[in-house]
Write an enzyme that holds these catalytic residues in place. Sequence first.
Site, PDB file in Angstrom:
ATOM      1  N   LYS A 178       5.813 -15.097  29.518  1.00  0.00           N
ATOM      2  CA  LYS A 178       6.385 -15.924  29.384  1.00  0.00           C
ATOM      3  C   LYS A 178       7.589 -15.476  31.382  1.00  0.00           C
ATOM      4  CE  LYS A 178       8.875 -12.143  28.564  1.00  0.00           C
ATOM      5  NZ  LYS A 178       8.947 -10.998  29.071  1.00  0.00           N
ATOM      6  N   ARG A 202      16.362  -5.980  24.106  1.00  0.00           N
ATOM      7  CA  ARG A 202      15.335  -5.236  23.668  1.00  0.00           C
ATOM      8  C   ARG A 202      15.444  -4.530  22.086  1.00  0.00           C
ATOM      9  NH1 ARG A 202      11.101  -4.968  28.889  1.00  0.00           N
ATOM     10  NH2 ARG A 202      11.484  -6.202  29.437  1.00  0.00           N
ATOM     11  N   ARG A 258      -7.169 -10.355  34.289  1.00  0.00           N
ATOM     12  CA  ARG A 258      -5.879 -10.864  35.859  1.00  0.00           C
ATOM     13  C   ARG A 258      -5.782  -9.276  36.208  1.00  0.00           C
ATOM     14  NH1 ARG A 258       0.401 -10.906  34.367  1.00  0.00           N
ATOM     15  NH2 ARG A 258      -0.128  -8.925  34.276  1.00  0.00           N
ATOM     16  N   ARG A 295      -5.913  -4.602  39.813  1.00  0.00           N
ATOM     17  CA  ARG A 295      -4.819  -3.515  38.836  1.00  0.00           C
ATOM     18  C   ARG A 295      -5.587  -2.333  38.106  1.00  0.00           C
ATOM     19  NH1 ARG A 295      -0.207  -7.080  36.396  1.00  0.00           N
ATOM     20  NH2 ARG A 295       0.441  -8.094  38.434  1.00  0.00           N
ATOM     21  N   ARG A 339       0.436  -1.412  25.559  1.00  0.00           N
ATOM     22  CA  ARG A 339       1.934  -2.384  25.293  1.00  0.00           C
ATOM     23  C   ARG A 339       2.000  -3.419  24.366  1.00  0.00           C
ATOM     24  NH1 ARG A 339       0.229  -4.586  31.163  1.00  0.00           N
ATOM     25  NH2 ARG A 339       1.662  -6.285  31.007  1.00  0.00           N
TER      26      ARG A 339
END
Length: 190
Positions: A13, A88, A127, A133, A144
């Site tokens: 995005k 949101r 990723r 991460r 999420r």
Amino acid sequence: MRLLIMGPPGVGKGTQACGVATHYGVPAISTGEIFRAQVKGHTELGERVSAILSEGGYVPDEITNAIVADRIRQPDAADGWLLDGYPRTIGQVHALDDIIAADGQKLDAVISLVADCKLLTARLLKRAEIEGREDDNAETIRHRMEVYTEATDPLLATYRARGVLVEVDGLGTIEEVSNRITAALDAKLG
């Protein structure tokens, strides 16, 4: 042109927001980037935001709404903008409606990048592995995705009912997705 962009985690995005904004000659405005800049700059707002986030909370709508109102009224946004990360909540949708109506403006379109959550989860896991991460594991990513879907479905339904929602396949190369977005917007807005 006044646009919003929405999409689940990992769909690209932010990358698409920058490209679309450049294509239409408007600034890409990310509320997340605004918050990070305020925190980094140790502003009064940054201190408040930092305290809220460090406790695991969400920045209250009244603060977010005020920041967005101020930002979209700056000179570089006079001819339009693309908002990323806002609204949101339904409350923020109504606040944005009020802000732009007070300025005699209207929202032209809401871009919704659509993608299969399983494919996005795999993309985010890859990723996370590449970038080291450790907090991005399968369970966290799935959570999420669920939170995004729960929070965003009512917003998308609202914009669909208003006839401003433009759904675009968010999977593919950056260029492929970008071309789909501009083709869909050009077709809708003529």
